[in-house]
Motif scaffolding. Structure first.
Motif, PDB file in Angstrom:
ATOM      1  N   ARG A 142     -35.804  14.008  62.822  1.00 54.91           N
ATOM      2  CA  ARG A 142     -37.090  13.394  63.177  1.00 54.91           C
ATOM      3  C   ARG A 142     -37.495  12.313  62.178  1.00 54.91           C
ATOM      4  NH1 ARG A 142     -41.434  17.746  64.000  1.00 54.91           N
ATOM      5  NH2 ARG A 142     -42.673  15.884  64.433  1.00 54.91           N
ATOM      6  N   THR A 143     -36.918  12.350  60.989  1.00 55.22           N
ATOM      7  CA  THR A 143     -37.230  11.357  59.961  1.00 55.22           C
ATOM      8  C   THR A 143     -36.275  10.167  60.040  1.00 55.22           C
ATOM      9  OG1 THR A 143     -37.968  13.208  58.590  1.00 55.22           O
ATOM     10  CG2 THR A 143     -37.729  11.141  57.483  1.00 55.22           C
ATOM     11  N   GLY A 144     -35.356  10.193  60.980  1.00 52.76           N
ATOM     12  CA  GLY A 144     -34.452   9.068  61.184  1.00 52.76           C
ATOM     13  C   GLY A 144     -33.188   9.116  60.345  1.00 52.76           C
ATOM     14  N   PHE A 145     -32.899  10.256  59.727  1.00 48.87           N
ATOM     15  CA  PHE A 145     -31.661  10.406  58.964  1.00 48.87           C
ATOM     16  C   PHE A 145     -30.549  10.786  59.939  1.00 48.87           C
ATOM     17  CE2 PHE A 145     -34.598  10.412  55.564  1.00 48.87           C
ATOM     18  CZ  PHE A 145     -33.902  10.126  54.402  1.00 48.87           C
ATOM     19  N   LEU A 146     -29.543   9.923  60.049  1.00 52.97           N
ATOM     20  CA  LEU A 146     -28.437  10.173  60.971  1.00 52.97           C
ATOM     21  C   LEU A 146     -27.488  11.209  60.389  1.00 52.97           C
ATOM     22  CD1 LEU A 146     -27.623   6.517  62.065  1.00 52.97           C
ATOM     23  CD2 LEU A 146     -29.083   8.199  63.218  1.00 52.97           C
ATOM     24  N   THR A 164     -20.233  17.149  58.155  1.00 54.69           N
ATOM     25  CA  THR A 164     -20.402  18.464  57.541  1.00 54.69           C
ATOM     26  C   THR A 164     -19.572  18.534  56.267  1.00 54.69           C
ATOM     27  OG1 THR A 164     -20.757  19.474  59.702  1.00 54.69           O
ATOM     28  CG2 THR A 164     -20.134  20.950  57.896  1.00 54.69           C
ATOM     29  N   LYS A 165     -20.221  18.922  55.204  1.00 51.99           N
ATOM     30  CA  LYS A 165     -19.529  19.131  53.929  1.00 51.99           C
ATOM     31  C   LYS A 165     -19.229  20.631  53.839  1.00 51.99           C
ATOM     32  CE  LYS A 165     -20.855  16.869  50.310  1.00 51.99           C
ATOM     33  NZ  LYS A 165     -21.641  16.269  49.196  1.00 51.99           N
ATOM     34  N   ARG A 166     -17.959  20.958  53.879  1.00 51.94           N
ATOM     35  CA  ARG A 166     -17.573  22.368  53.903  1.00 51.94           C
ATOM     36  C   ARG A 166     -17.843  23.043  52.565  1.00 51.94           C
ATOM     37  NH1 ARG A 166     -12.034  23.182  54.752  1.00 51.94           N
ATOM     38  NH2 ARG A 166     -11.735  21.296  53.551  1.00 51.94           N
ATOM     39  N   SER A 167     -18.456  24.233  52.641  1.00 51.68           N
ATOM     40  CA  SER A 167     -18.686  25.077  51.477  1.00 51.68           C
ATOM     41  C   SER A 167     -19.364  24.311  50.338  1.00 51.68           C
ATOM     42  CB  SER A 167     -17.358  25.676  51.015  1.00 51.68           C
ATOM     43  OG  SER A 167     -17.555  26.759  50.154  1.00 51.68           O
ATOM     44  N   ALA A 168     -20.328  23.454  50.683  1.00 52.10           N
ATOM     45  CA  ALA A 168     -20.923  22.539  49.712  1.00 52.10           C
ATOM     46  C   ALA A 168     -22.106  23.108  48.946  1.00 52.10           C
ATOM     47  CB  ALA A 168     -21.355  21.263  50.415  1.00 52.10           C
ATOM     48  N   LEU A 169     -22.789  24.094  49.509  1.00 52.93           N
ATOM     49  CA  LEU A 169     -23.993  24.620  48.871  1.00 52.93           C
ATOM     50  C   LEU A 169     -23.797  26.069  48.462  1.00 52.93           C
ATOM     51  CD1 LEU A 169     -26.719  23.230  51.295  1.00 52.93           C
ATOM     52  CD2 LEU A 169     -26.001  22.281  49.098  1.00 52.93           C
ATOM     53  N   LEU A 170     -24.179  26.379  47.262  1.00 55.56           N
ATOM     54  CA  LEU A 170     -24.172  27.766  46.793  1.00 55.56           C
ATOM     55  C   LEU A 170     -25.585  28.305  46.891  1.00 55.56           C
ATOM     56  CD1 LEU A 170     -22.669  30.152  45.619  1.00 55.56           C
ATOM     57  CD2 LEU A 170     -23.075  29.201  43.327  1.00 55.56           C
ATOM     58  N   GLN A 171     -25.794  29.237  47.796  1.00 46.69           N
ATOM     59  CA  GLN A 171     -27.088  29.878  48.026  1.00 46.69           C
ATOM     60  C   GLN A 171     -27.003  31.315  47.496  1.00 46.69           C
ATOM     61  OE1 GLN A 171     -28.330  26.463  49.507  1.00 46.69           O
ATOM     62  NE2 GLN A 171     -29.738  28.145  49.597  1.00 46.69           N
ATOM     63  N   PRO A 172     -28.127  32.004  47.414  1.00 48.38           N
ATOM     64  CA  PRO A 172     -28.093  33.384  46.919  1.00 48.38           C
ATOM     65  C   PRO A 172     -27.148  34.302  47.692  1.00 48.38           C
ATOM     66  CG  PRO A 172     -30.344  32.589  46.953  1.00 48.38           C
ATOM     67  CD  PRO A 172     -29.498  31.532  47.626  1.00 48.38           C
ATOM     68  N   ASP A 173     -26.932  34.008  48.988  1.00 46.05           N
ATOM     69  CA  ASP A 173     -26.045  34.869  49.787  1.00 46.05           C
ATOM     70  C   ASP A 173     -24.615  34.329  49.872  1.00 46.05           C
ATOM     71  OD1 ASP A 173     -26.582  32.687  51.394  1.00 46.05           O
ATOM     72  OD2 ASP A 173     -26.907  33.865  53.212  1.00 46.05           O
ATOM     73  N   GLY A 174     -24.285  33.332  49.082  1.00 39.67           N
ATOM     74  CA  GLY A 174     -22.920  32.803  49.063  1.00 39.67           C
ATOM     75  C   GLY A 174     -22.869  31.326  49.393  1.00 39.67           C
ATOM     76  N   ARG A 175     -21.673  30.847  49.680  1.00 39.07           N
ATOM     77  CA  ARG A 175     -21.450  29.420  49.965  1.00 39.07           C
ATOM     78  C   ARG A 175     -21.797  29.111  51.423  1.00 39.07           C
ATOM     79  NH1 ARG A 175     -20.422  25.856  46.203  1.00 39.07           N
ATOM     80  NH2 ARG A 175     -19.554  26.768  44.326  1.00 39.07           N
ATOM     81  N   HIS A 176     -22.351  27.913  51.619  1.00 30.26           N
ATOM     82  CA  HIS A 176     -22.722  27.444  52.959  1.00 30.26           C
ATOM     83  C   HIS A 176     -22.153  26.055  53.190  1.00 30.26           C
ATOM     84  CE1 HIS A 176     -25.993  30.326  54.132  1.00 30.26           C
ATOM     85  NE2 HIS A 176     -25.883  30.598  52.847  1.00 30.26           N
ATOM     86  N   ASP A 177     -21.742  25.800  54.427  1.00 31.07           N
ATOM     87  CA  ASP A 177     -21.447  24.439  54.836  1.00 31.07           C
ATOM     88  C   ASP A 177     -22.773  23.686  54.888  1.00 31.07           C
ATOM     89  OD1 ASP A 177     -18.830  25.236  55.137  1.00 31.07           O
ATOM     90  OD2 ASP A 177     -18.840  25.157  57.340  1.00 31.07           O
ATOM     91  N   ALA A 178     -22.723  22.369  54.691  1.00 28.23           N
ATOM     92  CA  ALA A 178     -23.948  21.569  54.678  1.00 28.23           C
ATOM     93  C   ALA A 178     -23.796  20.362  55.577  1.00 28.23           C
ATOM     94  CB  ALA A 178     -24.253  21.110  53.259  1.00 28.23           C
ATOM     95  N   HIS A 179     -24.885  20.050  56.276  1.00 30.28           N
ATOM     96  CA  HIS A 179     -24.943  18.792  57.017  1.00 30.28           C
ATOM     97  C   HIS A 179     -25.332  17.687  56.045  1.00 30.28           C
ATOM     98  CE1 HIS A 179     -25.702  20.486  61.320  1.00 30.28           C
ATOM     99  NE2 HIS A 179     -24.410  20.387  61.034  1.00 30.28           N
ATOM    100  N   LEU A 180     -24.659  16.556  56.156  1.00 31.05           N
ATOM    101  CA  LEU A 180     -25.010  15.368  55.398  1.00 31.05           C
ATOM    102  C   LEU A 180     -25.621  14.368  56.366  1.00 31.05           C
ATOM    103  CD1 LEU A 180     -25.013  13.542  52.884  1.00 31.05           C
ATOM    104  CD2 LEU A 180     -22.683  12.826  53.547  1.00 31.05           C
ATOM    105  N   HIS A 181     -26.890  14.032  56.126  1.00 29.23           N
ATOM    106  CA  HIS A 181     -27.603  13.005  56.886  1.00 29.23           C
ATOM    107  C   HIS A 181     -27.837  11.834  55.939  1.00 29.23           C
ATOM    108  CE1 HIS A 181     -29.087  15.777  60.170  1.00 29.23           C
ATOM    109  NE2 HIS A 181     -28.862  16.663  59.218  1.00 29.23           N
ATOM    110  N   ALA A 182     -28.037  10.643  56.478  1.00 27.46           N
ATOM    111  CA  ALA A 182     -28.345   9.500  55.620  1.00 27.46           C
ATOM    112  C   ALA A 182     -29.130   8.437  56.375  1.00 27.46           C
ATOM    113  CB  ALA A 182     -27.076   8.888  55.045  1.00 27.46           C
ATOM    114  N   ARG A 183     -29.876   7.665  55.594  1.00 27.69           N
ATOM    115  CA  ARG A 183     -30.518   6.437  56.069  1.00 27.69           C
ATOM    116  C   ARG A 183     -30.156   5.337  55.102  1.00 27.69           C
ATOM    117  NH1 ARG A 183     -36.591   6.543  58.124  1.00 27.69           N
ATOM    118  NH2 ARG A 183     -36.030   4.345  58.214  1.00 27.69           N
ATOM    119  N   VAL A 184     -29.948   4.160  55.624  1.00 29.13           N
ATOM    120  CA  VAL A 184     -29.705   3.000  54.767  1.00 29.13           C
ATOM    121  C   VAL A 184     -30.762   1.943  55.086  1.00 29.13           C
ATOM    122  CG1 VAL A 184     -27.230   3.436  54.528  1.00 29.13           C
ATOM    123  CG2 VAL A 184     -28.048   1.958  56.360  1.00 29.13           C
TER     124      VAL A 184
END
Length: 192
Positions: A161-165, A169-189
């Motif tokens: 909704r903020t216009g970030f396309l 997916t960055k695999r296993s990119a985030l370490l959360q309290p319950d383990g590793r998570h894949d992450a969506h990468l959005h961007a605006r230029v």
């Protein structure tokens, strides 16, 4: 060894001026105050914050230290953190930030959270939009990235909704309290 490109933003672009206050659609994005510590501590007791953030707050004194660090991060041009408040009442509604600032490349990462009572009301979208406009159009950043756990569907909606396309997916990119998570990468230029 000389660089073959010029910096997108010069050193001092942020630090040579006070952190601005931004206003948009009934919200005020302002620098954090020590008096915000109790409200931030309260937010970090929320289970949703524990689900999607790697940090917890053990005391108001600890949060006061965070706020000091946030001010120092502006001066060092590493991060820029704003309290998101209701423009009329001053009530804390959330936080919006630029993290991982790289002035030479003109790149930073947008991050946000909202207090439980503000969720689902468009606060994160409005705050992220105001910050994005300031960063890209007024300050001269070239690219803003936004990263969230794939399972965090609310954050994905905010990004979209903020216009970030969505760029991938960055695999296993985030370490959360319950383990590793894949992450969506959005961007605006700039120019989007």
């Amino acid at each position: 060894m000389p660089f073959l490109t010029s910096p997108v933003l010069a050193a001092g672009t942020l630090a040579h001026r006070p952190q601005p206050t931004l206003a948009d659609e009934g919200l005020l994005l302002r620098p954090w105050r020590a008096s915000d510590a109790p409200a931030v501590y309260e937010v970090f007791q929320d289970p949703v914050m524990h689900q999607w953030h790697a940090r917890a707050a053990d005391s108001e004194e600890e949060v006061t230290g965070w706020i000091r660090d946030w001010h120092r991060a502006w001066e060092e041009e590493r991060e820029a953190q704003w309290a998101v408040t209701d423009a009329d009442s001053g009530l804390l509604l959330g936080r919006v930030a630029l993290r991982e600032i790289r002035l030479d490349d003109g790149v930073a990462e947008v991050a946000y959270w909202t207090v439980p009572a503000a969720r689902g009301r468009g606060v994160a979208v409005c705050a992220a939009t105001a910050l994005t406009r300031w960063a890209l159009d007024e300050t001269g950043f070239h690219r803003l990235e936004l990263l969230h756990a794939v399972r965090n569907e609310a954050s994905c909606r905010v990004a979209t909704r903020t216009g970030f396309l969505l760029e991938g997916t960055k695999r296993s990119a985030l370490l959360q309290p319950d383990g590793r998570h894949d992450a969506h990468l959005h961007a605006r230029v700039r120019g989007d």
